[in-house]
Design an enzyme around this catalytic site. Sequence first.
Site, short mmCIF file in Angstrom:
data_model
loop_
_atom_site.label_atom_id
_atom_site.label_comp_id
_atom_site.label_asym_id
_atom_site.label_seq_id
_atom_site.Cartn_x
_atom_site.Cartn_y
_atom_site.Cartn_z
CG ASP A 1 -0.34 -0.08 2.84
OD1 ASP A 1 1.34 -0.51 2.47
OD2 ASP A 1 -0.76 -0.49 3.49
CG HIS A 2 3.36 2.19 3.05
ND1 HIS A 2 1.97 1.47 3.77
CD2 HIS A 2 3.28 3.72 3.82
CE1 HIS A 2 1.67 2.05 4.93
NE2 HIS A 2 2.51 2.73 5.21
CG ASP B 1 1.05 1.29 9.58
OD1 ASP B 1 1.70 2.00 8.88
OD2 ASP B 1 0.59 2.12 9.82
NE ARG C 1 1.81 9.63 12.47
CZ ARG C 1 2.10 8.18 12.83
NH1 ARG C 1 2.98 8.35 11.24
NH2 ARG C 1 1.83 8.13 13.59
CB SER D 1 6.63 5.91 11.32
OG SER D 1 6.92 5.11 10.67
NE ARG E 1 8.49 5.92 8.70
CZ ARG E 1 8.76 7.45 8.68
NH1 ARG E 1 8.75 8.55 8.36
NH2 ARG E 1 7.13 7.49 8.21
C1 MIC Z 1 2.65 6.48 8.85
O1 MIC Z 1 1.52 6.76 8.39
O2 MIC Z 1 3.60 7.44 9.13
C2 MIC Z 1 3.65 5.49 8.30
C3 MIC Z 1 4.18 5.37 7.03
O3 MIC Z 1 2.83 4.24 7.85
C4 MIC Z 1 4.03 4.93 9.16
C5 MIC Z 1 4.88 3.34 8.58
C6 MIC Z 1 6.26 3.58 7.68
O4 MIC Z 1 7.02 4.66 8.07
O5 MIC Z 1 6.90 2.59 7.22
C7 MIC Z 1 3.73 4.94 10.72
O6 MIC Z 1 2.87 4.82 10.38
O7 MIC Z 1 4.22 3.69 10.72
FE1 SF4 Z 2 -0.48 4.79 5.00
FE2 SF4 Z 2 -0.43 5.81 6.71
FE3 SF4 Z 2 -1.24 7.07 5.92
FE4 SF4 Z 2 -2.36 5.24 6.83
S1 SF4 Z 2 -1.47 6.48 8.06
S2 SF4 Z 2 -2.09 6.02 4.88
S3 SF4 Z 2 -0.97 3.40 7.04
S4 SF4 Z 2 0.45 6.27 5.16
#
Ligand code: MIC
Ligand code: SF4
Length: 754
Positions: free
Chosen positions: A100-101, A165, A447, A642, A644
């Site tokens: 998805d990302h 995630d 976010r 995140s 990550r």
């Molecule tokens: C996000 O919303 O910041 C992400 C991208 O989904 C991250 C995960 C990532 O950095 O791959 C998260 O929320 O953990």
């Molecule tokens: Fe994707 Fe994270 Fe955004 Fe949700 S908050 S849509 S999992 S990047």
Amino acid sequence: VSDKVTMSPLESDKFINYKRIEDNLKIIRNRLNHPLTLAEKIVYGHLEDAKNQDIVRGTSYLRLHPDRVACQDATAQMALLQFMSAGLPTVAVPTTVHCDHLIEAQYGNDKDLPRAKELNKEVYDFLASCSAKYGIGFWKPGSGIIHQIILENYAFPGGLMIGTDSHTPNAGGLGMVAIGVGGADAVDVMANIPWELKCPKVIGVKLTGKLSGWTSAKDVILKVAGILTVKGGTGAIVEYFGPGVESLSCTGMATICNMGAEIGATTSLFPYNKRMADYLNATKRSNIASLANSFKHNLVPDEGAKYDSVIEVDLNTLEPHINGPFTPDLATPLSKFKDAAKTNNWPEELKVGLIGSCTNSSYEDMTRSASLAKQALDAGLVAKSKFTITPGSEQVRATIERDGITEIFDKIGGVTLANACGPCIGQWDRQDIKKGDKNSIINSYNRNFTGRNDANPATHSFVSSPEIVTAMIFAGSLHFNPITDSLTTPDGKLFKFQPPRGDELPQRGYDPGQNTYQAPPADRSSISVSVDPKSNRLELLKPFKPWDGKDAKEIDILIKVKGKCTTDHISMAGPWLKYRGHLDNISNNMLIGGINVANDKANSIFNPLNGKFEAVPKTARDLKAAGRPWIVVGDENYGEGSSREHAALEVRHLGGFAVVVKSFARIHETNLKKQGMLPLTFDNPKDYDLIDPTDKVSIIGLTTFQPGKPLTLRAHKKDGKTVDIKVNHTFNEGQIAWFKAGSALNLMAAAANK
Ligand code: MIC
Ligand code: SF4
């Protein structure tokens, strides 16, 4: 009710284990002898050893057996690379991987999805073959966003899940304790090692009144974020209760739990109720609903359960909110937003409205938003801002297309993006402004850290409900209040929106759309996973060096960061997502967003090897090449956002030894420990001020490193003076062993080779 009910219709041999919860709780009730919150029931219901486990909320480390693991493509690459290094044949608990990302939004779904499949072929092939080999369910690109797929297919009341995630808590909308973790934690669970979690505190949120009109579930969490702030949930599960819960749909509860990540909460949770049963029925899981009905006593809190603190939100008086810019906890009620925008000089013109994402793309969200779009359309209005729609799953996409919702969005000029993260994570080829132009956008995501959506630090990104976003685009102005203000139609009439209306669930049932799931094959013997040594997207991991047995002596401070430093500052997403499987390449983004206290600039730090101000990754590489370890000094809630683990891995890879801050966000602190780093906190946060970026530092006490025993950070000043600063850590015995071995994975690999 049959007691053998599968966790998911997609897994015929994996069953819900309510008996373990029941058995554990018998023991726990005898031991604790107090009424239990729902969070405690589910968490303690998954303890490895309910008899002997220490249980002190906020203190003990619990050893748990989660029911499932979920990974998304941007974090799964590292998780699976680590799992491969552990040398095991198959995953121990049901696991899924979701693509998805990595899909960039450019023109809309039809063009963007095929493009992404081509650009990311190597990574998708790696994930697909790895999943097949290790027995993992694989969701192909186009299937949707991890959290939506989990809600539709895998989440169940009373379950415990971890996901790589931070928005994994979305499944709390179905009464599941679902927790975001780094990849290394996921590897533990996949390898059947009990998963450790600091015994959470429980914050109660009592909902009274009834949701109605313009106010939506999103406003509950926008308001709660304003009350608790981005660190207010740290170390706690947020548990909602009270009569107000009844007026929330299951997907609305999921929205609230999803964005609970923004207050740092371990997870958020709702008690099992009829709305969850309705959703389970609508998503072809009536058997789970019946089983949950028969087990309801353990899926709701006990009468008189004690919360560590309680806040109350009255849904009758709750207004729609708009949060931001730059932080999700800056909450402004709609009625005050125009004034706030003026006072703060937020750019009035609204350039883009974006709805959908993992947070807010339910059928209810889409139909309520479409009801507003339809009113405007019927009045002859056109959208003044650009408008995008991100369905959270193929099922939502297909259903809203069938039911004419997409057509309404098309008619107002909306662009339907791929069922993927897209602009939420900077996967957005934004063309309407130049980098550096000050501008405003509003979205229904969760976010809004600086630069997150479009890599432009001057973009003011606001978070709201999809309904408010949809109404605002017709005014194209931040100063518009759709509840009180009118718009002028092309024929000169005044138009005022009526409150949005929608359907909680599709009357004709969900349309599953295209089948995008790859089940793990029964015979996996012939599957091989290969990584091209020349690839710039994937790189096999090399083990980190073990600790040398000594205190750190007079080492460098790479950077002393000032203010907010999220994982987006430490390891930016957007264009960098493509290197998530290649540690050395992605390390070129290490801390490039952190603000250097010495000059207030990002990515400009003093390089002690040549005396020049240079980029952070370059300076770190120079120090590493010179054999000089270094530390990072940081502020409050360091590493928020995140899950990550790249934000920890990169620092370790480029030669970091410790990260010393005022306070940490939970996931990031654990990620650092897992990779053999030392996350430390100032005993007195004011001591942050005692450190100059040009000091050298020693870390003293490592030869007698013990749980609960502080260490000393000695700052060596330029003039030869020294200052001793007390620093704390949260390492337990097992975690100290990770540090000594060089990483948790080194320890696991050593055990597997014995
Ligand atoms: C996000 O919303 O910041 C992400 C991208 O989904 C991250 C995960 C990532 O950095 O791959 C998260 O929320 O953990
Ligand atoms: Fe994707 Fe994270 Fe955004 Fe949700 S908050 S849509 S999992 S990047």
